[in-house]
Write a protein that holds these residues in place. Sequence first.
Motif, PDB file in Angstrom:
ATOM      1  N   ALA A 270       0.768  -1.151   0.061  1.00  0.00           N
ATOM      2  CA  ALA A 270      -0.077  -0.035   0.172  1.00  0.00           C
ATOM      3  C   ALA A 270       0.786   1.389  -0.107  1.00  0.00           C
ATOM      4  CB  ALA A 270      -0.992  -0.283   1.274  1.00  0.00           C
ATOM      5  N   GLY A 271       0.331   2.208  -0.660  1.00  0.00           N
ATOM      6  CA  GLY A 271       1.344   3.491  -0.889  1.00  0.00           C
ATOM      7  C   GLY A 271       0.408   4.688  -1.290  1.00  0.00           C
ATOM      8  N   TYR A 272       0.951   5.824  -1.405  1.00  0.00           N
ATOM      9  CA  TYR A 272       0.226   6.962  -1.596  1.00  0.00           C
ATOM     10  C   TYR A 272      -0.543   6.792  -3.021  1.00  0.00           C
ATOM     11  CZ  TYR A 272       4.360   8.399  -4.556  1.00  0.00           C
ATOM     12  OH  TYR A 272       5.382   8.596  -5.313  1.00  0.00           O
ATOM     13  N   ALA A 273      -0.253   5.909  -3.948  1.00  0.00           N
ATOM     14  CA  ALA A 273      -1.028   5.871  -5.235  1.00  0.00           C
ATOM     15  C   ALA A 273      -2.372   5.003  -4.972  1.00  0.00           C
ATOM     16  CB  ALA A 273      -0.505   4.941  -6.294  1.00  0.00           C
ATOM     17  N   ASP A 274      -2.480   4.606  -3.515  1.00  0.00           N
ATOM     18  CA  ASP A 274      -3.799   3.728  -2.928  1.00  0.00           C
ATOM     19  C   ASP A 274      -4.410   4.866  -2.130  1.00  0.00           C
ATOM     20  OD1 ASP A 274      -3.250   1.013  -4.036  1.00  0.00           O
ATOM     21  OD2 ASP A 274      -1.433   1.340  -2.553  1.00  0.00           O
ATOM     22  N   GLY A 275      -3.646   6.017  -1.827  1.00  0.00           N
ATOM     23  CA  GLY A 275      -4.539   6.918  -0.799  1.00  0.00           C
ATOM     24  C   GLY A 275      -4.089   7.050   0.329  1.00  0.00           C
ATOM     25  N   TYR A 276      -2.686   6.278   0.742  1.00  0.00           N
ATOM     26  CA  TYR A 276      -2.276   6.374   2.405  1.00  0.00           C
ATOM     27  C   TYR A 276      -1.556   7.833   1.845  1.00  0.00           C
ATOM     28  CZ  TYR A 276      -0.092   5.175   6.477  1.00  0.00           C
ATOM     29  OH  TYR A 276      -0.165   5.001   7.934  1.00  0.00           O
ATOM     30  N   PRO A 277      -1.436   8.655   3.007  1.00  0.00           N
ATOM     31  CA  PRO A 277      -0.749   9.753   3.115  1.00  0.00           C
ATOM     32  C   PRO A 277       0.961   9.719   2.833  1.00  0.00           C
ATOM     33  CG  PRO A 277      -1.530   9.306   5.279  1.00  0.00           C
ATOM     34  CD  PRO A 277      -2.139   8.283   4.080  1.00  0.00           C
ATOM     35  N   ARG A 278       1.350  10.400   1.897  1.00  0.00           N
ATOM     36  CA  ARG A 278       2.949  10.079   1.518  1.00  0.00           C
ATOM     37  C   ARG A 278       3.415  10.693   2.834  1.00  0.00           C
ATOM     38  NH1 ARG A 278       7.008  13.376  -0.459  1.00  0.00           N
ATOM     39  NH2 ARG A 278       8.900  12.147  -1.476  1.00  0.00           N
ATOM     40  N   CYS A 279       2.930  12.037   3.346  1.00  0.00           N
ATOM     41  CA  CYS A 279       3.363  12.737   4.411  1.00  0.00           C
ATOM     42  C   CYS A 279       3.542  12.021   5.607  1.00  0.00           C
ATOM     43  CB  CYS A 279       3.090  14.308   4.435  1.00  0.00           C
ATOM     44  SG  CYS A 279       1.024  13.963   4.810  1.00  0.00           S
ATOM     45  N   ALA A 280       3.098  10.853   6.092  1.00  0.00           N
ATOM     46  CA  ALA A 280       2.919  10.254   7.196  1.00  0.00           C
ATOM     47  C   ALA A 280       4.301  10.006   7.839  1.00  0.00           C
ATOM     48  CB  ALA A 280       2.175   8.816   6.914  1.00  0.00           C
ATOM     49  N   PRO A 281       4.530  10.336   9.028  1.00  0.00           N
ATOM     50  CA  PRO A 281       5.956  10.110   9.543  1.00  0.00           C
ATOM     51  C   PRO A 281       6.030   8.799  10.336  1.00  0.00           C
ATOM     52  CG  PRO A 281       4.451  11.236  11.141  1.00  0.00           C
ATOM     53  CD  PRO A 281       3.353  11.055   9.856  1.00  0.00           C
ATOM     54  N   LYS A 328      -7.686   4.075  14.352  1.00  0.00           N
ATOM     55  CA  LYS A 328      -8.820   5.178  13.804  1.00  0.00           C
ATOM     56  C   LYS A 328      -8.012   5.980  12.679  1.00  0.00           C
ATOM     57  CE  LYS A 328     -11.096   3.317  16.936  1.00  0.00           C
ATOM     58  NZ  LYS A 328     -12.170   2.200  16.672  1.00  0.00           N
ATOM     59  N   ILE A 329      -8.944   6.149  11.813  1.00  0.00           N
ATOM     60  CA  ILE A 329      -8.581   6.985  10.688  1.00  0.00           C
ATOM     61  C   ILE A 329      -8.223   8.447  11.149  1.00  0.00           C
ATOM     62  CG2 ILE A 329     -10.816   7.987  10.199  1.00  0.00           C
ATOM     63  CD1 ILE A 329     -10.025   7.799   7.111  1.00  0.00           C
ATOM     64  N   ASP A 330      -8.827   9.163  12.279  1.00  0.00           N
ATOM     65  CA  ASP A 330      -8.439  10.205  12.902  1.00  0.00           C
ATOM     66  C   ASP A 330      -6.930  10.382  13.239  1.00  0.00           C
ATOM     67  OD1 ASP A 330     -10.962  11.409  12.447  1.00  0.00           O
ATOM     68  OD2 ASP A 330     -11.717  10.479  14.143  1.00  0.00           O
ATOM     69  N   ALA A 331      -6.387   9.080  13.735  1.00  0.00           N
ATOM     70  CA  ALA A 331      -5.182   9.117  14.391  1.00  0.00           C
ATOM     71  C   ALA A 331      -3.889   8.924  13.465  1.00  0.00           C
ATOM     72  CB  ALA A 331      -4.952   7.772  15.293  1.00  0.00           C
ATOM     73  N   VAL A 332      -4.608   8.122  12.208  1.00  0.00           N
ATOM     74  CA  VAL A 332      -3.546   8.389  11.001  1.00  0.00           C
ATOM     75  C   VAL A 332      -3.518   9.926  10.392  1.00  0.00           C
ATOM     76  CG1 VAL A 332      -3.122   7.469   8.711  1.00  0.00           C
ATOM     77  CG2 VAL A 332      -3.949   6.210  10.359  1.00  0.00           C
ATOM     78  N   ALA A 333      -4.897  10.448  10.344  1.00  0.00           N
ATOM     79  CA  ALA A 333      -4.703  11.877   9.767  1.00  0.00           C
ATOM     80  C   ALA A 333      -3.957  12.616  10.802  1.00  0.00           C
ATOM     81  CB  ALA A 333      -6.187  12.277   9.754  1.00  0.00           C
ATOM     82  N   GLN A 334      -4.160  12.698  12.131  1.00  0.00           N
ATOM     83  CA  GLN A 334      -3.426  13.731  13.069  1.00  0.00           C
ATOM     84  C   GLN A 334      -1.860  13.361  12.792  1.00  0.00           C
ATOM     85  OE1 GLN A 334      -4.724  12.672  16.990  1.00  0.00           O
ATOM     86  NE2 GLN A 334      -5.748  14.647  16.955  1.00  0.00           N
ATOM     87  N   ALA A 335      -1.313  12.287  12.635  1.00  0.00           N
ATOM     88  CA  ALA A 335       0.028  11.835  12.380  1.00  0.00           C
ATOM     89  C   ALA A 335       0.562  12.787  11.146  1.00  0.00           C
ATOM     90  CB  ALA A 335       0.283  10.385  12.570  1.00  0.00           C
ATOM     91  N   ALA A 336      -0.325  12.495  10.321  1.00  0.00           N
ATOM     92  CA  ALA A 336       0.006  12.980   8.750  1.00  0.00           C
ATOM     93  C   ALA A 336      -0.205  14.676   8.421  1.00  0.00           C
ATOM     94  CB  ALA A 336      -0.442  12.380   7.791  1.00  0.00           C
ATOM     95  N   GLY A 337      -0.663  15.077   9.538  1.00  0.00           N
ATOM     96  CA  GLY A 337      -1.030  16.414   9.674  1.00  0.00           C
ATOM     97  C   GLY A 337      -2.213  16.984   8.792  1.00  0.00           C
ATOM     98  N   THR A 338      -3.289  16.108   8.647  1.00  0.00           N
ATOM     99  CA  THR A 338      -4.380  16.284   7.722  1.00  0.00           C
ATOM    100  C   THR A 338      -5.643  15.993   8.705  1.00  0.00           C
ATOM    101  OG1 THR A 338      -5.342  16.066   5.703  1.00  0.00           O
ATOM    102  CG2 THR A 338      -3.957  14.335   6.548  1.00  0.00           C
ATOM    103  N   VAL A 339      -6.789  15.688   7.940  1.00  0.00           N
ATOM    104  CA  VAL A 339      -7.869  15.524   8.707  1.00  0.00           C
ATOM    105  C   VAL A 339      -8.507  14.046   8.130  1.00  0.00           C
ATOM    106  CG1 VAL A 339      -8.429  17.550   9.534  1.00  0.00           C
ATOM    107  CG2 VAL A 339      -9.347  16.938   7.116  1.00  0.00           C
ATOM    108  N   GLY A 340      -9.253  13.341   8.631  1.00  0.00           N
ATOM    109  CA  GLY A 340      -9.945  12.258   8.456  1.00  0.00           C
ATOM    110  C   GLY A 340     -10.683  11.995   6.840  1.00  0.00           C
ATOM    111  N   TYR A 341     -11.307  13.496   6.858  1.00  0.00           N
ATOM    112  CA  TYR A 341     -11.961  13.788   5.602  1.00  0.00           C
ATOM    113  C   TYR A 341     -11.228  13.469   4.539  1.00  0.00           C
ATOM    114  CZ  TYR A 341     -15.175  16.857   8.706  1.00  0.00           C
ATOM    115  OH  TYR A 341     -16.045  17.324   9.699  1.00  0.00           O
ATOM    116  N   GLU A 342      -9.869  13.927   4.515  1.00  0.00           N
ATOM    117  CA  GLU A 342      -9.236  14.146   3.276  1.00  0.00           C
ATOM    118  C   GLU A 342      -8.703  12.648   2.927  1.00  0.00           C
ATOM    119  OE1 GLU A 342      -5.277  15.890   1.318  1.00  0.00           O
ATOM    120  OE2 GLU A 342      -5.340  16.138   3.542  1.00  0.00           O
ATOM    121  N   LEU A 343      -8.272  11.925   3.896  1.00  0.00           N
ATOM    122  CA  LEU A 343      -8.018  10.333   3.595  1.00  0.00           C
ATOM    123  C   LEU A 343      -9.149   9.512   3.022  1.00  0.00           C
ATOM    124  CD1 LEU A 343      -5.845   9.663   7.006  1.00  0.00           C
ATOM    125  CD2 LEU A 343      -4.988  10.620   4.846  1.00  0.00           C
TER     126      LEU A 343
END
Length: 357
Positions: A270-281, A328-343
């Motif tokens: 899985a990677g950013y071409a699937d929708g996982y955030p590239r900026c995830a730390p 939780k999608i919110d936890a992934v979004a927080q780590a990546a500096g975005t929001v669950g909506y975007e993911l």
Amino acid sequence: MTRPAKVELDLGALRNNLQVVRKAAPAARVWSVVKANAYGHGLAHVWSTMRATDGFAMLNIEEAILLREAGWKGPVLMLEGFFSADELPLFDQYRLTTSVHSNWQLKALAEARLKAPLDIYLKINSGMNRLGFAPSRVAVIYQQLRRISNVGEITLMAHFADADKPDGVDQAMTRIELAAGEIDAPRSLANSAATLWHPHTQHQWVRPGIILYGASPSGNWQDIANTGLKPVMTFNSAIIGVQNLMPGERVGYGSRFQAPREMRIGIVAAGYADGYPRCAPDSTPVAVEGVMSGTVGMVSMDMLAVDLTPCPQAGIGSPVELWGNLVKIDAVAQAAGTVGYELMCAKAPRVPVVVKH
């Protein structure tokens, strides 16, 4: 062999979340917001599960037509209205409720040749300064609309920029009350956050969006952990490779991660071409065989790496949850500096969808 990355949709969770909304706003009717292809879940996949709603709200005329042709006969609200006068015949044909937020739309409605009047949502600018009429103009606009024969029922509509905060609706409600004045019309004000946390904003219609899909409007899962809401979307994949690292060895593009000790990592399909955030730390949460761990190194187009230290039994083929019930999608979004909506909305078309009824 099929690539293991996939999205699972739990329609039982979706039904549950609509019930949670009804309990939170028992006196209001519900517009289920399905814009952005139902927040990335796929309108065609989910709409029939949401038949218990009172209406659907969206942006794109194509999605409204999809609903009508699939058999939905109830109300459909176009949140940004019509984008040109040329669309009004379609609004007429498919009996769509339109928001009105600009002067040119008044002129278009007055000049259109329609078979029957359209219901209107008159948009008030509550201070967010996106769309809508200034509060001082709303009474005049309302009277103009009432004189147009193509206009049916009028509802006052507004939105909140800060409803996830304890006092986040106060200033907006002051502007809304100024605008509404003595206008005797239904109101639709409450978004997801206001529906949950500001019941005095609910009025005749609420417009839940993100909470229907089981994520928090504040971006913090803990804020909704006790509401009964459940995640609808789970993003799964599996380990397709394992690397044994010596201290100091690096992982991924840019060599960002350096192993602090001997360790095993798993390479996930899985990677950013699937929708996982590239900026995830590094250390963005993931679950491997149900055990919580974290990512290591830069996310690639088609792959990402995870730390297998917490789950030494894991190996080739081990299941990985990137977000869903455990992560939780919110936890992934927080780590990546975005929001669950975007993911949710970023899920790539190449990722297959499995629907669980």
